[in-house]
Structures are given as structure tokens and as C-alpha cells.
Write a protein that holds these residues in place. Structure first.
Motif, PDB file in Angstrom:
ATOM      1  N   LEU A   1       0.921  -1.253  -0.060  1.00  0.00           N
ATOM      2  CA  LEU A   1      -0.039  -0.172  -0.038  1.00  0.00           C
ATOM      3  C   LEU A   1       0.869   1.322  -0.062  1.00  0.00           C
ATOM      4  N   PHE A   2       2.039   1.195   0.813  1.00  0.00           N
ATOM      5  CA  PHE A   2       2.748   2.267   0.884  1.00  0.00           C
ATOM      6  C   PHE A   2       3.640   2.729  -0.370  1.00  0.00           C
ATOM      7  N   ILE A   3       4.019   1.747  -0.999  1.00  0.00           N
ATOM      8  CA  ILE A   3       4.567   2.026  -2.330  1.00  0.00           C
ATOM      9  C   ILE A   3       3.796   2.518  -3.291  1.00  0.00           C
ATOM     10  N   ILE A   4       2.661   2.021  -3.347  1.00  0.00           N
ATOM     11  CA  ILE A   4       1.625   2.385  -4.385  1.00  0.00           C
ATOM     12  C   ILE A   4       1.180   3.923  -4.106  1.00  0.00           C
ATOM     13  N   GLN A   5       1.243   4.218  -2.635  1.00  0.00           N
ATOM     14  CA  GLN A   5       0.831   5.518  -2.520  1.00  0.00           C
ATOM     15  C   GLN A   5       1.984   6.627  -3.033  1.00  0.00           C
ATOM     16  N   THR A   6       3.218   6.100  -2.616  1.00  0.00           N
ATOM     17  CA  THR A   6       4.167   6.975  -2.906  1.00  0.00           C
ATOM     18  C   THR A   6       4.295   7.116  -4.681  1.00  0.00           C
ATOM     19  N   LEU A   7       4.219   6.226  -5.273  1.00  0.00           N
ATOM     20  CA  LEU A   7       4.600   5.938  -6.733  1.00  0.00           C
ATOM     21  C   LEU A   7       3.363   7.148  -7.311  1.00  0.00           C
ATOM     22  N   TYR A   8       2.222   7.173  -6.979  1.00  0.00           N
ATOM     23  CA  TYR A   8       1.063   8.071  -7.357  1.00  0.00           C
ATOM     24  C   TYR A   8       1.406   9.271  -6.832  1.00  0.00           C
TER      25      TYR A   8
ATOM     26  N   PRO B   1      16.940   5.151  -0.273  1.00  0.00           N
ATOM     27  CA  PRO B   1      15.836   6.141   0.187  1.00  0.00           C
ATOM     28  C   PRO B   1      15.772   5.778   1.711  1.00  0.00           C
ATOM     29  N   LEU B   2      15.796   6.823   2.692  1.00  0.00           N
ATOM     30  CA  LEU B   2      15.555   6.562   3.977  1.00  0.00           C
ATOM     31  C   LEU B   2      14.227   7.318   4.623  1.00  0.00           C
ATOM     32  N   MET B   3      13.950   6.815   5.702  1.00  0.00           N
ATOM     33  CA  MET B   3      12.667   7.607   6.356  1.00  0.00           C
ATOM     34  C   MET B   3      13.031   9.115   6.476  1.00  0.00           C
ATOM     35  N   SER B   4      14.277   9.373   6.865  1.00  0.00           N
ATOM     36  CA  SER B   4      14.588  10.784   7.049  1.00  0.00           C
ATOM     37  C   SER B   4      14.631  11.705   5.916  1.00  0.00           C
ATOM     38  N   HIS B   5      14.440  11.199   4.708  1.00  0.00           N
ATOM     39  CA  HIS B   5      14.383  12.071   3.391  1.00  0.00           C
ATOM     40  C   HIS B   5      12.904  12.572   3.394  1.00  0.00           C
ATOM     41  N   PHE B   6      11.920  12.217   4.321  1.00  0.00           N
ATOM     42  CA  PHE B   6      10.873  13.140   4.610  1.00  0.00           C
ATOM     43  C   PHE B   6      11.262  14.023   5.648  1.00  0.00           C
TER      44      PHE B   6
ATOM     45  N   ALA C   1      -0.439   8.593   4.892  1.00  0.00           N
ATOM     46  CA  ALA C   1       0.272   7.316   4.527  1.00  0.00           C
ATOM     47  C   ALA C   1       1.630   7.167   4.920  1.00  0.00           C
ATOM     48  N   LEU C   2       2.373   7.998   5.220  1.00  0.00           N
ATOM     49  CA  LEU C   2       3.574   7.699   5.893  1.00  0.00           C
ATOM     50  C   LEU C   2       3.236   7.401   7.274  1.00  0.00           C
ATOM     51  N   LYS C   3       2.423   8.063   8.081  1.00  0.00           N
ATOM     52  CA  LYS C   3       2.267   7.873   9.375  1.00  0.00           C
ATOM     53  C   LYS C   3       1.576   6.250   9.675  1.00  0.00           C
ATOM     54  N   ARG C   4       0.737   5.867   8.619  1.00  0.00           N
ATOM     55  CA  ARG C   4       0.227   4.569   8.639  1.00  0.00           C
ATOM     56  C   ARG C   4       1.332   3.681   8.598  1.00  0.00           C
ATOM     57  N   TRP C   5       2.181   3.844   7.614  1.00  0.00           N
ATOM     58  CA  TRP C   5       3.538   2.926   7.477  1.00  0.00           C
ATOM     59  C   TRP C   5       4.507   2.731   8.590  1.00  0.00           C
ATOM     60  N   ARG C   6       4.624   3.859   9.109  1.00  0.00           N
ATOM     61  CA  ARG C   6       5.607   3.947  10.127  1.00  0.00           C
ATOM     62  C   ARG C   6       4.776   3.509  11.491  1.00  0.00           C
TER      63      ARG C   6
ATOM     64  N   LEU D   1       5.378  -0.132  11.489  1.00  0.00           N
ATOM     65  CA  LEU D   1       6.688  -0.625  11.820  1.00  0.00           C
ATOM     66  C   LEU D   1       7.015  -0.362  13.133  1.00  0.00           C
ATOM     67  N   GLN D   2       6.140   0.321  14.062  1.00  0.00           N
ATOM     68  CA  GLN D   2       6.098   0.381  15.146  1.00  0.00           C
ATOM     69  C   GLN D   2       7.184   1.601  15.607  1.00  0.00           C
ATOM     70  N   LEU D   3       7.020   2.715  14.626  1.00  0.00           N
ATOM     71  CA  LEU D   3       7.882   3.877  14.794  1.00  0.00           C
ATOM     72  C   LEU D   3       7.062   5.029  15.181  1.00  0.00           C
ATOM     73  N   PRO D   4       7.614   6.091  15.694  1.00  0.00           N
ATOM     74  CA  PRO D   4       6.871   7.396  15.806  1.00  0.00           C
ATOM     75  C   PRO D   4       6.218   7.888  14.598  1.00  0.00           C
ATOM     76  N   PRO D   5       5.229   8.692  14.832  1.00  0.00           N
ATOM     77  CA  PRO D   5       4.600   9.133  13.537  1.00  0.00           C
ATOM     78  C   PRO D   5       5.332   9.679  12.407  1.00  0.00           C
TER      79      PRO D   5
END
Length: 439
Positions: A244-251, A268-273, A304-309, A312-316
């Protein structure tokens, strides 16, 4: 002159291996390194190297090495120069440095209709690893014929006799060879660029009045894809939250598949956001031409990023010093570094969406979706957003080199043309009564 019936052997390896070869040439003797490599490539074949092969190879090696910063450009240039060197050496028995205008035209004509022994029916690696050495892949061919994804799924297979070189393919040959011969001219290896001597390229390239077709999903197809991805993620997060996250980022961010996979030039890293001083969110990436750009992140993409993180049990939101891969592997550690792996992930969702459309009685939409590739998601995102955002903003987020490229996605005039055509009526034929002459 060699027979075109021979099966060519590749000479130019992947970017990583070619860079190593170039550095070996610099560190030792180019003549000995290249001679040993060419000899290795021709082991167990009936190919004999011409006397000028080492000199030609070194010029192409130097040229390709200068494009090591861009994988896409390197691969395109390697493909065309590999074809050219095969033709020069084994069909014409002529050095690349001796090419004249007539030779270039003969090469174009050869590329339009190569012998079947030069045509493959699937894309394969030029070299394979065997017992710690790089070995020639005997299945490799300079030209490839393929069938569409839909036709393949329906049982059709590629046939060598069906090979065709498109007008766009011919344009690429002219552009790449011209760039190469300009390089040789600047290096004082030749006296003029033979490509520039061809005054009438139109005899090879068909002119097209229509705008290039933007391959994008219809509204129904996109709704089916994103709904399918969401349903898959809800039912099986372990397998499909990432989908889901891959498709959301591509679009949503118009990313190319290569911009999501890790490579030697970019991971590509999370911190690139990241969030700027105004509180706005951005995503930075490196795209074609090794150009870095930052993309404006929409509220929907941020969710979408918040859902993905969260999965992964990461902060928002990521911190600036976070080094977590944006698209990690499901098994093992580290990021996904294969575009093929990403395509397979998305294709699973496409296949499910096709089933969904058929179940809903939308067979025509499903049939078209059979031919869709991952890159269509980028095109769809750009096409949808250019209707509501300034084209300059879409241009910069998409990484287009000019607004003219972005303009291809604006189909307002085409839509109006299609609408007016729907109002046209068909003229009714009038019957004519013929008098039968009396006898």
C-alpha cells in the motif's frame, strides 16, 4: 567481413563492474587489461577480435565511465554502443573511428532488420557470475522482441520474426551516437561527427502529428488499484502494508520505481521526509541524471507515511538523523535494492485489482489493466494533479526538465475535441430511384 549468422557476445559489463575495469586500466596498463577482457569474452566462440578492437573498446569504456553518475543514462548508452561495436567489428570489420555518414545509415538500416541470430526473445543479463568469475551469458542478444504483458498472460510468446524498431528507438540511436561522436571529436579522435552529416533523418523516423500518449490509469482502474491495496493491507498487514505504501508514494509523489530502490548512488531513508521552518513537509530523492530534487508532500501522503510507520512500530514522523530504510525487506535486513522486486510487489496488487474489476462486470477496464506497468502510477499521479495544481509545481515535483514535458499530461484540449466529436451525426444516405428503360 563476418557472417551475420554468428551469435554476438557482449563486451560491456554492468556499471559496477565496468567502473572497476576502468580503474584497473588507470592503475595498470589499459592495453593489457582490455586485451585480457576481450579475449575472456570470446573464449569458446568463433569470434576473432579485429586489430583495432582494443582502441575502440577503450574509447567506449572512457565514454561510458563519464556517465557513471546516472544508471538509466549509462544503461541506454551501453545498449546502443554495444550494438554499434558488434556491427562495426563483426559485420563491417571497421573501427568505430572510421564511421562515415553512409556507415551510420547502413547501421540504422541493419538495426531496423537485424538477422534472427542477433534477436532475443527475453531480456537477460549480459554476464553471469560463475565460480567467482564474470562469464558471458550465451543467451544474450543485442536486440530484443517482446510481447505485451496482456498477450503474454494470454499465452502468446515473442517471435524473432516480429521484431520492429520504433521511431522512438531510432531517435535514441541518433541522439546517443551523436553524443558519443561529439565526445570523440572533443577528444580529437575523429575529425567530424558523422551523425551530423545525415541531412534527412526523416527517411528513418516517421513523423507523428498526434501528441505522445500518456499511459495512465482511468478513474475506475485507479480506484480499483488503491482500494485493492488498502483491502490487502487491512487483511494481511505483514505482507501488504508495504504494498500500500509503495503504491501511494508512486502515485502521490510521482516517483519512478528506481527512486524507491536502493543503489550505490542513493538509498531512500525515512529521514528523507523532512519538515521545513514553515512547517511544510518535503521528500528528497535522486532521480534521472543523478539530480536531487525535493517533492512537496500532501496531507494524504503524510497520512500514508504515518500509517506505514505505525505498522513498523515507529513514531509518527521521522527524525532528521533517522537512518531507517524507507522500503525495507520483509526478510533480512536493509532496504530493497531491486526494482524487479518492487515491480513484483505492485503487480500482485494489479492482478487482484483486475479480478475485482471483472467481478464487478467491468471487463473492458480489467483487460486494459492487464497491460499496465508500474510506471503508469507516476503518469496517473501527474495527470490528476496537473488539473488542480500549477504546472510549474507539478513539473518540479516530477523532476521534468521542462514545462513542455509536463504539458503532455494536460489533456483538456483533447477532451474538448473528443466531446465535440460526440455531437457529430452520421449523414443518412439518400436513395436514388433509377428509371428502368422500356424496351
Amino acid at each position: 567481413m563476418a557472417s551475420p549468422k554468428l551469435s554476438p557476445r557482449p563486451f560491456f559489463d554492468t556499471l559496477e563492474n565496468l567502473v572497476e575495469q576502468y580503474r584497473a586500466c588507470v592503475a595498470t596498463s589499459p592495453q593489457s587489461v582490455i586485451t585480457a577482457w576481450l579475449t575472456h569474452c570470446c573464449v569458446e566462440s568463433d569470434i576473432l577480435m579485429p586489430d583495432f578492437a582494443v582502441r575502440d573498446y577503450q574509447q567506449v569504456l572512457n565514454f561510458l565511465y563519464s556517465y557513471r553518475g546516472s544508471m538509466d543514462t549509462f544503461n541506454a548508452y551501453r545498449r546502443e554502443l554495444e550494438r554499434l561495436i558488434q556491427w562495426c567489428w563483426f559485420i563491417q570489420y571497421k573501427s568505430l573511428l572510421e564511421m562515415k555518414r553512409a556507415d551510420v545509415e547502413a547501421f540504422i538500416e541493419f538495426s531496423q532488420k537485424p538477422p534472427t541470430t542477433w534477436i532475443g526473445t527475453k531480456t537477460v543479463a549480459k554476464f553471469i557470475d560463475f565460480q567467482g568469475l564474470r562469464q558471458v551469458n550465451l543467451e544474450w542478444r543485442p536486440f530484443i522482441v517482446k510481447v505485451s504483458k496482456k498477450s503474454f498472460q494470454e499465452g502468446a510468446r515473442a517471435k524473432r520474426r516480429d521484431y520492429q524498431l520504433s521511431s522512438e528507438g531510432i531517435r535514441q540511436i541518433f541522439a546517443i551516437l551523436s553524443s558519443f561522436y561529439n565526445y570523440l571529436l572533443q577528444e580529437e579522435q575523429i575529425e567530424y561527427n558523422p551523425i551530423l552529416q545525415i541531412r534527412q533523418k526523416s527517411k528513418f523516423i516517421r513523423k507523428n502529428q498526434t501528441l505522445p500518449t500518456v499511459r495512465r490509469l482511468s478513474v475506475l482502474q485507479w480506484e480499483a488499484v488503491i482500494q485493492t491495496a488498502t483491502d490487502l493491507a487491512d487483511r494481511n498487514p505483514l505482507l501488504h502494508e508495504r504494498t500500500l505504501f509503495i503504491i501511494q508514494t508512486l502515485y502521490s509523489m510521482y516517483l519512478r520505481i528506481s527512486e524507491l530502490s536502493a543503489s550505490t548512488r542513493w538509498v531512500p531513508l525515512m529521514s528523507h521526509f523532512f519538515r521545513d521552518a514553515n512547517g511544510d513537509w518535503w521528500f528528497k530523492t535522486v532521480g534521472k541524471g543523478n539530480k536531487m530534487r525535493q517533492i512537496a508532500v500532501s496531507p494524504g501522503m503524510l497520512q500514508a507515511l504515518k500509517r506505514w510507520r505505525n505498522y513498523l512500530q515507529l513514531p509518527p514522523f521521522p527524525s532528521p538523523d533517522e537512518h531507517i530504510p524507507l522500503i525495507p525487506k520483509n526478510r533480512g535486513k536493509g532496504p530493497i535494492s531491486s526494482t524487479r522486486a518492487l515491480r513484483i510487489i505492485v503487480q500482485i496488487c494489479f492482478d487482484q485489482a483486475i479480478t475485482k474489476l471483472r467481478r464487478e462486470g467491468k471487463a473492458e477496464e480489467a483487460d486494459i489493466l492487464l497491460s499496465v506497468t508500474v510506471h503508469w502510477l507516476r503518469h496517473t499521479g501527474i495527470s490528476d494533479d496537473v488539473k488542480i495544481r500549477p504546472r510549474e509545481h507539478v513539473r518540479d515535483d516530477a523532476g521534468h526538465s521542462s514545462s513542455a514535458i509536463t504539458d503532455r499530461y494536460i489533456d483538456v484540449e483533447l477532451k474538448e475535441r473528443a466531446d465535440t466529436a460526440k455531437k457529430k451525426g452520421m449523414a443518412k444516405p439518400t436513395s436514388t430511384i433509377r428509371e428502368v428503360p422500356t424496351t
